[in-house]
Design a protein around this motif. Sequence first.
Motif, PDB file in Angstrom:
ATOM      1  N   LEU A 361       0.823  -1.208   0.000  1.00 60.63           N
ATOM      2  CA  LEU A 361       0.000   0.000   0.000  1.00 60.63           C
ATOM      3  C   LEU A 361       0.853   1.252   0.000  1.00 60.63           C
ATOM      4  O   LEU A 361       0.497   2.261  -0.633  1.00 60.63           O
ATOM      5  N   ALA A 362       1.990   1.224   0.701  1.00 56.77           N
ATOM      6  CA  ALA A 362       2.909   2.363   0.654  1.00 56.77           C
ATOM      7  C   ALA A 362       3.469   2.544  -0.758  1.00 56.77           C
ATOM      8  O   ALA A 362       3.600   3.673  -1.255  1.00 56.77           O
ATOM      9  N   LEU A 363       3.788   1.431  -1.417  1.00 51.43           N
ATOM     10  CA  LEU A 363       4.266   1.505  -2.806  1.00 51.43           C
ATOM     11  C   LEU A 363       3.187   2.044  -3.724  1.00 51.43           C
ATOM     12  O   LEU A 363       3.478   2.811  -4.661  1.00 51.43           O
ATOM     13  N   LEU A 364       1.938   1.686  -3.459  1.00 47.55           N
ATOM     14  CA  LEU A 364       0.830   2.226  -4.253  1.00 47.55           C
ATOM     15  C   LEU A 364       0.742   3.739  -4.099  1.00 47.55           C
ATOM     16  O   LEU A 364       0.498   4.456  -5.080  1.00 47.55           O
ATOM     17  N   GLY A 365       0.943   4.242  -2.878  1.00 50.97           N
ATOM     18  CA  GLY A 365       0.918   5.686  -2.682  1.00 50.97           C
ATOM     19  C   GLY A 365       2.054   6.394  -3.390  1.00 50.97           C
ATOM     20  O   GLY A 365       1.880   7.507  -3.903  1.00 50.97           O
ATOM     21  N   HIS A 372      -4.737  13.344  -6.994  1.00 50.57           N
ATOM     22  CA  HIS A 372      -6.122  12.914  -6.780  1.00 50.57           C
ATOM     23  C   HIS A 372      -6.165  11.427  -6.428  1.00 50.57           C
ATOM     24  O   HIS A 372      -6.908  11.018  -5.523  1.00 50.57           O
ATOM     25  N   ALA A 373      -5.371  10.622  -7.131  1.00 48.01           N
ATOM     26  CA  ALA A 373      -5.321   9.194  -6.821  1.00 48.01           C
ATOM     27  C   ALA A 373      -4.688   8.951  -5.456  1.00 48.01           C
ATOM     28  O   ALA A 373      -5.046   7.989  -4.765  1.00 48.01           O
ATOM     29  N   VAL A 374      -3.759   9.797  -5.045  1.00 44.22           N
ATOM     30  CA  VAL A 374      -3.131   9.641  -3.731  1.00 44.22           C
ATOM     31  C   VAL A 374      -4.145   9.853  -2.624  1.00 44.22           C
ATOM     32  O   VAL A 374      -4.253   9.059  -1.683  1.00 44.22           O
ATOM     33  N   ALA A 378      -5.156   5.894  -2.658  1.00 43.23           N
ATOM     34  CA  ALA A 378      -4.037   5.319  -1.901  1.00 43.23           C
ATOM     35  C   ALA A 378      -4.162   5.577  -0.405  1.00 43.23           C
ATOM     36  O   ALA A 378      -3.960   4.670   0.413  1.00 43.23           O
ATOM     37  N   LEU A 379      -4.476   6.810  -0.022  1.00 43.29           N
ATOM     38  CA  LEU A 379      -4.553   7.131   1.399  1.00 43.29           C
ATOM     39  C   LEU A 379      -5.723   6.424   2.098  1.00 43.29           C
ATOM     40  O   LEU A 379      -5.542   5.866   3.190  1.00 43.29           O
ATOM     41  N   PRO A 380      -6.940   6.410   1.536  1.00 47.87           N
ATOM     42  CA  PRO A 380      -7.998   5.627   2.195  1.00 47.87           C
ATOM     43  C   PRO A 380      -7.674   4.145   2.333  1.00 47.87           C
ATOM     44  O   PRO A 380      -7.992   3.529   3.355  1.00 47.87           O
ATOM     45  N   GLY A 433       3.644   6.167   2.499  1.00 43.16           N
ATOM     46  CA  GLY A 433       3.732   6.323   1.048  1.00 43.16           C
ATOM     47  C   GLY A 433       3.026   7.573   0.548  1.00 43.16           C
ATOM     48  O   GLY A 433       3.621   8.407  -0.149  1.00 43.16           O
ATOM     49  N   PRO A 434       1.728   7.776   0.869  1.00 41.80           N
ATOM     50  CA  PRO A 434       1.072   9.030   0.480  1.00 41.80           C
ATOM     51  C   PRO A 434       1.736  10.271   1.059  1.00 41.80           C
ATOM     52  O   PRO A 434       1.764  11.312   0.402  1.00 41.80           O
TER      53      PRO A 434
END
Length: 535
Positions: A361-365, A372-374, A378-380, A433-434
């Motif tokens: 999930l950190a990598l996704l952020g 907007h995606a962050v 990613a954050l939720p 990540g975010p």
Amino acid sequence: MVRMLTGLALADFRDRIRRPAYAVILAAAVALGYVAVPAADSSWVILQIGDRRGVYNSAYVGMATALAGALWISLGGFYLVRNSLERDRRTRVGQLLAATPLRTWEYLAGKFLSNLLLLSSMLGVLAVTAVVMQLAHGESYAVDPLALCGPFVLIALPLVAVTAALALLFEALPLLRTGLGNAVWFCGWLVLATAGQGPGLPFDGLGVHSVARSMGAELAAQHLDAHGAFSLGLTYLEAPLGRFTWHGFTPTAGYVLGRAALLLLAVALAVLPALWFGRFDPARVRRPQEAAGRPAPGTELHPPVLLDASVPVPAAPRPTVAAVLRTRPRQGAVLLRLWAGEVRILLQGVRWWWWLGSALLALLGLCAASLHAVTRIALPLAWIWPLLIWSRLGSQRPEHDVDALLAACPAVHRRVLAEWAAGLTVTVVAGLGPLIRLLAAADPLGLAGWAGGALFIPSLALALGTLSRTHRLFQALYLPLWYTVANGLPVFDFMGALRDGSPRAALQPPVTLAVAAALLGTVFLTGALRRTGRD
């Protein structure tokens, strides 16, 4: 047998209603009735068909409040009643019942009836609130008890019965009796609340489709156009809705039989655990060592040790007073050591796959395509992953019966602050990540929203755990709150995810910080009041 089941259910129900939490439950039912029937100029609605709502007569008010009760009591009521078996285990009442001739299915049936009585009492308060709301709005003063109470019996009661049965079933399953079961129920409830409104479902789903068809027919008979579809759920309005008169619907025989079958299904689900539930009887619980023919730990036989009384046993050396005085207490960062200990306690039992999921999930952020995606994806996702860990804040000590022991230790405020800091550490690590992505983009509003959320989440978890002394309340409240942010509903944007450029978006981070401070203050005040009561 009927008298025994009734007595068991009533005794359990009376034990629950004597507690202060029951008053909170009834107050929540009154608040739900207020939300379900808003004023004409309100900015929200629960039940609508297109751009219209019904005139507030008994039929429409009864239906709106019954559907709201069926929807929201089935969500929150699950968390309220899913501790019946655990309470008997903790208070050792279950062991006493295991020594009686009471059968397992009878015990489960009594618990189911107790759960159903508790949830039905909320429906009763909601029905009374519906009468008050109808008269208060003044659109119709003619109260029809049958039209108002019929939806509660046909629609709401079968659904809360299924909720009461599933809460019992989840408690009897080892995997679902943990916090994972709370998350599974929330996801299942979301599927039921959305997909259960369609046509052609078993037992007519939520029972909503027939209601929507009746309202559509009423609009057609009055030559009105709704400009939209039937909607059940909390919806924000930009303009007041138009009105039409709805006189209720007459259920068909198939509809009534479907709702009755749903009640029978609830009873079957409630007694299903009798196939494997041991009912706290140690004789029915076999340890793996015993199953393999080996003695259980602590039961091995050892040969007796014979002591010769003529041989003196050397006494252990006792420390001298001088040695004790020379032992100085280690000075330094006491709060830092407390924080490290609280982090170890909070993360105790966390498996490797949790850390792997957090890293992904950190990598996704870090790899999100846009800010907007962050903030919206990613954050939720990052701040729902540690849900079960956060729920331990404030509840571990009473749930493990060490609260009284730790209350005798000095520096209580410092220990509470260290526990909150441990929860903050988990929140920061999960949202790292975010955070890095927002720092790289130099986004001050996003960073302020992130900081507000990082402080708010452990404050909420610690406050709810301290007040309720259980982990379930945080899980029950945080999941819907998180869902509103993840789906863009501006109820309370504690993550700063809604970036619409409005003044409310810029004002949200300070409001979140203020709420977090108030929650943390509630924790210290509650602890002080409890210590005063013990003194």
